[in-house]
Motif scaffolding. Structure first.
Motif, PDB file in Angstrom:
ATOM      1  N   UNK A 154      10.198  -1.496   6.342  1.00 31.85           N
ATOM      2  CA  UNK A 154      10.130  -2.793   5.216  1.00 31.85           C
ATOM      3  C   UNK A 154       9.461  -3.786   5.829  1.00 31.85           C
ATOM      4  N   UNK A 155       8.876  -3.718   6.858  1.00 30.59           N
ATOM      5  CA  UNK A 155       8.011  -4.922   7.809  1.00 30.59           C
ATOM      6  C   UNK A 155       6.424  -4.718   7.079  1.00 30.59           C
ATOM      7  N   UNK A 156       6.115  -5.942   6.426  1.00 33.35           N
ATOM      8  CA  UNK A 156       4.780  -6.093   5.647  1.00 33.35           C
ATOM      9  C   UNK A 156       3.738  -6.725   6.905  1.00 33.35           C
ATOM     10  N   UNK A 157       2.451  -6.058   6.498  1.00 35.85           N
ATOM     11  CA  UNK A 157       1.493  -6.575   7.487  1.00 35.85           C
ATOM     12  C   UNK A 157       1.183  -8.051   7.020  1.00 35.85           C
ATOM     13  N   UNK A 158       1.119  -8.576   5.756  1.00 34.69           N
ATOM     14  CA  UNK A 158       0.673  -9.721   5.328  1.00 34.69           C
ATOM     15  C   UNK A 158       1.878 -10.202   4.423  1.00 34.69           C
ATOM     16  N   UNK A 159       2.017 -11.432   4.388  1.00 35.49           N
ATOM     17  CA  UNK A 159       2.985 -12.131   3.489  1.00 35.49           C
ATOM     18  C   UNK A 159       2.327 -12.332   2.035  1.00 35.49           C
ATOM     19  N   UNK A 160       1.054 -12.580   1.883  1.00 33.57           N
ATOM     20  CA  UNK A 160       0.280 -13.020   0.558  1.00 33.57           C
ATOM     21  C   UNK A 160      -0.564 -11.573   0.385  1.00 33.57           C
ATOM     22  N   UNK A 161      -0.106 -10.456   0.397  1.00 33.16           N
ATOM     23  CA  UNK A 161      -0.761  -9.313  -0.043  1.00 33.16           C
ATOM     24  C   UNK A 161       0.243  -8.225  -0.399  1.00 33.16           C
ATOM     25  N   UNK A 162       0.107  -7.506  -1.321  1.00 32.13           N
ATOM     26  CA  UNK A 162       0.615  -6.194  -1.540  1.00 32.13           C
ATOM     27  C   UNK A 162      -0.025  -5.292  -2.368  1.00 32.13           C
ATOM     28  N   UNK A 163       0.123  -4.144  -1.504  1.00 32.76           N
ATOM     29  CA  UNK A 163      -0.634  -2.605  -2.186  1.00 32.76           C
ATOM     30  C   UNK A 163       0.438  -2.012  -3.303  1.00 32.76           C
ATOM     31  N   UNK A 164       0.020  -2.273  -4.659  1.00 36.32           N
ATOM     32  CA  UNK A 164       0.664  -2.047  -5.724  1.00 36.32           C
ATOM     33  C   UNK A 164      -0.019  -0.614  -6.118  1.00 36.32           C
ATOM     34  N   UNK A 165       0.764   0.481  -6.010  1.00 41.05           N
ATOM     35  CA  UNK A 165       0.480   1.629  -6.720  1.00 41.05           C
ATOM     36  C   UNK A 165       1.175   1.278  -8.077  1.00 41.05           C
ATOM     37  N   UNK A 166       0.530   1.513  -9.082  1.00 35.17           N
ATOM     38  CA  UNK A 166       0.970   1.263 -10.489  1.00 35.17           C
ATOM     39  C   UNK A 166       1.358   2.567 -11.031  1.00 35.17           C
ATOM     40  N   UNK A 167       1.719   3.668 -10.369  1.00 45.77           N
ATOM     41  CA  UNK A 167       2.561   4.866 -10.930  1.00 45.77           C
ATOM     42  C   UNK A 167       3.762   4.822 -10.104  1.00 45.77           C
ATOM     43  N   UNK A 168       4.500   3.883 -10.529  1.00 48.23           N
ATOM     44  CA  UNK A 168       5.823   3.635  -9.534  1.00 48.23           C
ATOM     45  C   UNK A 168       7.080   3.487 -10.496  1.00 48.23           C
ATOM     46  N   UNK A 169       6.864   3.699 -11.581  1.00 42.78           N
ATOM     47  CA  UNK A 169       8.050   3.294 -12.443  1.00 42.78           C
ATOM     48  C   UNK A 169       9.042   4.701 -12.544  1.00 42.78           C
ATOM     49  N   UNK A 170      10.133   4.409 -12.073  1.00 45.63           N
ATOM     50  CA  UNK A 170      10.942   5.656 -11.893  1.00 45.63           C
ATOM     51  C   UNK A 170      12.250   5.483 -12.806  1.00 45.63           C
ATOM     52  N   UNK A 171      12.648   4.318 -13.021  1.00 44.41           N
ATOM     53  CA  UNK A 171      13.872   3.982 -14.005  1.00 44.41           C
ATOM     54  C   UNK A 171      14.429   2.769 -13.848  1.00 44.41           C
ATOM     55  N   UNK A 172      15.662   2.505 -14.333  1.00 44.64           N
ATOM     56  CA  UNK A 172      16.035   1.021 -14.029  1.00 44.64           C
ATOM     57  C   UNK A 172      15.923   0.521 -12.661  1.00 44.64           C
ATOM     58  N   UNK A 173      15.546  -0.785 -12.487  1.00 52.69           N
ATOM     59  CA  UNK A 173      15.330  -1.630 -11.165  1.00 52.69           C
ATOM     60  C   UNK A 173      13.886  -1.209 -10.876  1.00 52.69           C
ATOM     61  N   UNK A 174      12.992  -0.467 -11.667  1.00 46.28           N
ATOM     62  CA  UNK A 174      11.533  -0.385 -10.892  1.00 46.28           C
ATOM     63  C   UNK A 174      10.762  -1.745 -11.304  1.00 46.28           C
ATOM     64  N   UNK A 175      11.136  -2.332 -12.355  1.00 52.26           N
ATOM     65  CA  UNK A 175      10.373  -3.427 -12.714  1.00 52.26           C
ATOM     66  C   UNK A 175      10.977  -5.021 -12.098  1.00 52.26           C
ATOM     67  N   UNK A 176      12.409  -4.710 -11.397  1.00 58.19           N
ATOM     68  CA  UNK A 176      12.894  -5.832 -10.743  1.00 58.19           C
ATOM     69  C   UNK A 176      12.343  -5.636  -9.373  1.00 58.19           C
ATOM     70  N   UNK A 177      12.026  -4.258  -8.787  1.00 54.92           N
ATOM     71  CA  UNK A 177      11.213  -4.395  -7.664  1.00 54.92           C
ATOM     72  C   UNK A 177       9.827  -4.808  -7.690  1.00 54.92           C
ATOM     73  N   UNK A 178       9.164  -4.655  -8.762  1.00 51.65           N
ATOM     74  CA  UNK A 178       7.695  -5.162  -8.961  1.00 51.65           C
ATOM     75  C   UNK A 178       7.741  -6.813  -8.789  1.00 51.65           C
ATOM     76  N   UNK A 179       8.706  -7.314  -9.550  1.00 55.89           N
ATOM     77  CA  UNK A 179       8.795  -8.786  -9.667  1.00 55.89           C
ATOM     78  C   UNK A 179       9.282  -9.231  -8.359  1.00 55.89           C
ATOM     79  N   UNK A 180      10.089  -8.643  -7.431  1.00 60.66           N
ATOM     80  CA  UNK A 180      10.468  -9.159  -6.042  1.00 60.66           C
ATOM     81  C   UNK A 180       9.157  -9.129  -5.067  1.00 60.66           C
TER      82      UNK A 180
END
Length: 186
Positions: free
Chosen positions: A57-83
Motif C-alpha cells: 500500500x505504499x505509493x511511489x508518488x503522491x501526485x501520480x496513479x497508474x489506473x488500469x481501467x479494467x478494474x470494475x469487479x462489483x460494489x466498491x470499485x468506483x469508491x476505490x477509484x474516487x479514493x
C-alpha cells in the motif's frame, strides 16, 4: 541519464518521490538499466504504482496513479477509484459520503458523493469490467481547481494519471522531449 538525475528533474516539476520512498525500492522491480536506457519512460510509469514489497500500500508518488481501467469487479470499485483520484489530487476529504452500486450482471451501476456541499450522482455505463471513463472524468472535474488538473499518459488499457498545472505538464513534456502527458479527456 542516471536514475537520480531523472528523479531530481521530476521532483522539480512537482512529481517527487513520496516521503520515505527510496531508490532501492524503485530498483526492487526494475533494474537500473531499464530506467536509464530510456530516461523517464519507466520512471513515469512506476511513479504511479505501489512499492512491490511489504508493507503493501505504499505509493511511489503522491501526485501520480497508474489506473488500469479494467478494474470494475462489483460494489466498491468506483469508491476505490474516487479514493485514488482524491489521493492523487491531494484532496482526500474533497469528496465525502462516497458510495456506489455496481451490478455487472444486471448492467446497473451508479456512484454518489458530496462535493463542496453539492450532492452528485452519476449513472455509470457498464461494459463488463471496464471503468466508465466519462464518469471518471466527471469525478475529476469535481477535484480539479487552483490551476491543477489531471493529465494522462496512456498505456494500452491503462494510463498513469498525474495532478499538475499546465505549466508543470508543459515542462514535463519538454523534459522528456515529446508530448507524453496530455489532459485527461475521458
Amino acid at each position: 541519464m542516471n536514475l537520480e538525475a531523472q528523479l531530481a528533474g521530476l521532483a522539480d516539476l512537482g512529481l517527487p518521490l513520496a516521503a520515505g520512498r527510496t531508490v532501492d525500492e524503485l530498483l526492487y522491480s526494475w533494474p537500473r538499466e531499464s530506467y536509464e536506457d530510456k530516461p523517464f519512460d519507466v520512471l513515469l510509469y512506476v511513479l504511479g504504482c505501489e512499492v512491490e514489497a511489504e508493507p503493501w500500500g505504499r505509493r511511489f508518488c503522491d501526485r501520480a496513479w497508474h489506473f488500469d481501467t479494467e478494474c470494475v469487479r462489483g460494489a466498491g470499485s468506483y469508491v476505490a477509484i474516487v479514493g485514488q483520484l482524491c489521493r492523487t489530487a491531494g484532496r482526500q476529504d474533497a469528496l465525502t459520503d462516497v458510495r456506489d452500486h455496481v451490478d455487472l450482471g444486471a448492467e446497473e451501476a451508479w456512484i454518489e458523493y458530496r462535493a463542496g456541499g453539492r450532492e452528485r450522482r452519476w449513472d455509470i455505463e457498464v461494459r463488463d469490467d471496464w471503468a466508465d471513463l466519462m464518469t471518471v472524468g466527471y469525478v475529476m472535474d469535481d477535484l480539479e481547481g487552483d490551476g491543477h488538473r489531471f493529465y494522462a499518459r496512456r498505456n494500452g488499457q491503462a494510463m498513469t494519471l498525474y495532478f499538475l498545472t499546465e505549466a508543470e505538464a508543459d515542462r514535463l513534456n519538454g523534459l522528456v522531449g515529446e508530448r507524453l502527458v496530455t489532459p485527461f479527456l475521458g
